[in-house]
Design a protein around this motif. Sequence first.
Motif, short mmCIF file in Angstrom:
data_model
loop_
_atom_site.label_atom_id
_atom_site.label_comp_id
_atom_site.label_asym_id
_atom_site.label_seq_id
_atom_site.Cartn_x
_atom_site.Cartn_y
_atom_site.Cartn_z
N GLY A 41 47.15 -12.71 29.48
CA GLY A 41 48.47 -12.71 28.87
C GLY A 41 49.25 -13.90 29.37
N GLY A 42 50.35 -13.63 30.10
CA GLY A 42 51.14 -14.72 30.66
C GLY A 42 50.44 -15.39 31.83
N THR A 43 50.92 -16.56 32.18
CA THR A 43 50.31 -17.32 33.27
C THR A 43 51.15 -17.31 34.54
OG1 THR A 43 51.33 -19.33 32.42
CG2 THR A 43 49.08 -18.83 31.68
N SER A 44 52.25 -16.56 34.54
CA SER A 44 53.12 -16.48 35.71
C SER A 44 53.89 -15.18 35.66
CB SER A 44 54.11 -17.65 35.73
OG SER A 44 55.00 -17.56 34.63
N ALA A 95 55.04 -13.25 32.14
CA ALA A 95 54.50 -11.91 31.92
C ALA A 95 55.47 -11.03 31.13
CB ALA A 95 54.15 -11.24 33.24
N ALA A 96 56.76 -11.32 31.22
CA ALA A 96 57.78 -10.54 30.50
C ALA A 96 57.61 -10.64 29.00
CB ALA A 96 59.17 -11.00 30.90
N PHE A 135 50.88 -9.31 32.40
CA PHE A 135 51.37 -8.29 31.47
C PHE A 135 52.46 -7.48 32.15
CE2 PHE A 135 47.29 -9.29 29.66
CZ PHE A 135 47.49 -9.21 28.29
N ILE A 136 53.39 -6.97 31.35
CA ILE A 136 54.40 -6.06 31.85
C ILE A 136 54.24 -4.73 31.15
CG2 ILE A 136 56.14 -6.93 30.21
CD1 ILE A 136 58.24 -6.29 32.42
N ALA A 137 54.16 -3.65 31.95
CA ALA A 137 54.06 -2.31 31.40
C ALA A 137 55.46 -1.72 31.28
CB ALA A 137 53.18 -1.43 32.30
#
Length: 373
Positions: free
Chosen positions: A81-84, A88-89, A110-112
């Motif tokens: 997903g995101g790289t930081s 990630a948000a 990733f953000i849950a």
Amino acid sequence: MVTTPQQTTADITYYVRTDGNDNNTGLVNTAGGAFRTIQKAINSISKHVLHSVTINVAAGTYAEDISFADMSGGTEVWLNGGTSYETAANFKVKSMTFYGVSNQVVVTGFIATSTTRVGFLINNSIFIQMLYCRISADGKTNSVGGFEASNHSGLRLYGCEASNRTAGIVSNQGSTVISRNSFGTSNNIGLSAYDGGTITKKDGQPAGTTNEQIDAGIITWGVLNPWGDNTIDTRPFAAMYMDAGGDVPLTAGVDKKLIFNGVHMSQKGVAEPSQGGFYAPERGIYELSVRVGFGITTSVTSGVATKIYINGVLNCTLSEGAITTALMGCTLNGNTTLVLNPGDRVHIYAVALHNSNVSWASQYTYATLARVA
């Protein structure tokens, strides 16, 4: 009818986008080629993974409780997903669960968002790595955690956030969690290890009302001793003696501060000869051992004692004895355990009922302070 191959035959990359479609092949990073859901990409992976599998997810909201289950093999699965931490948000899922996975799975960015489920749950899985993953939705009222490894699982976290949860990071039932550079606030418990679970921590960790809770588990810096190190050389310790050049007179009934200004050994600045005592560089439980030799300047029996002062305040009477006219002197030995905070100063005092003196010679009067837990 079997629609998913039972084992991989080559490396493969799947793509997931919010404008994709689960009827696509998932093999092309376009709206007409990518999958719409992350779960579709996972379900498309063979159960026996012998080649590298990569799932590249585009930024967006994926309202999915994602599940990796019953996957075996000796290669890696990458979920990107995101790289930081910041990016990630932009990659939102509801939750992730891993069950019965023997491959290494690496999840990045990733953000849950679930308030009713554990954000990232690893169960009966050999080794899952999570980089820059986050859970900050309020799950405290529902008694759910942030990152949890259960049932003999392995989990490594790096740069992950767990906030507003019952417990930020949990290891139980013989599981092992490695947490580096993690963080978070407003948890009930920051780290929780129970029922044989182990958490090995490095650098920052999620905080809570209770930062760490242990119940038949282990939370460690990497070695299993109370000091968080495996060398004597880095443990707070000092051995000091009085280098007064002559006996120290005691006035009857007056506590006299003894100046320990000679240093046999000092680590982490524990010896403080300029102040005549000891300095605590860090919080811990310390053992203080003191030997003081007394002489008498009168012909009567005199009671004598040693006392411990912390930051100029009497803490305890360490030892008591008597000088008799027959012995013309005595030596008092004493040990005690002190709970010290960073910056605390420890000094040793002597007192006698009659005019007396303390022998300055190092074989009679010396002291050691060592952190033991």
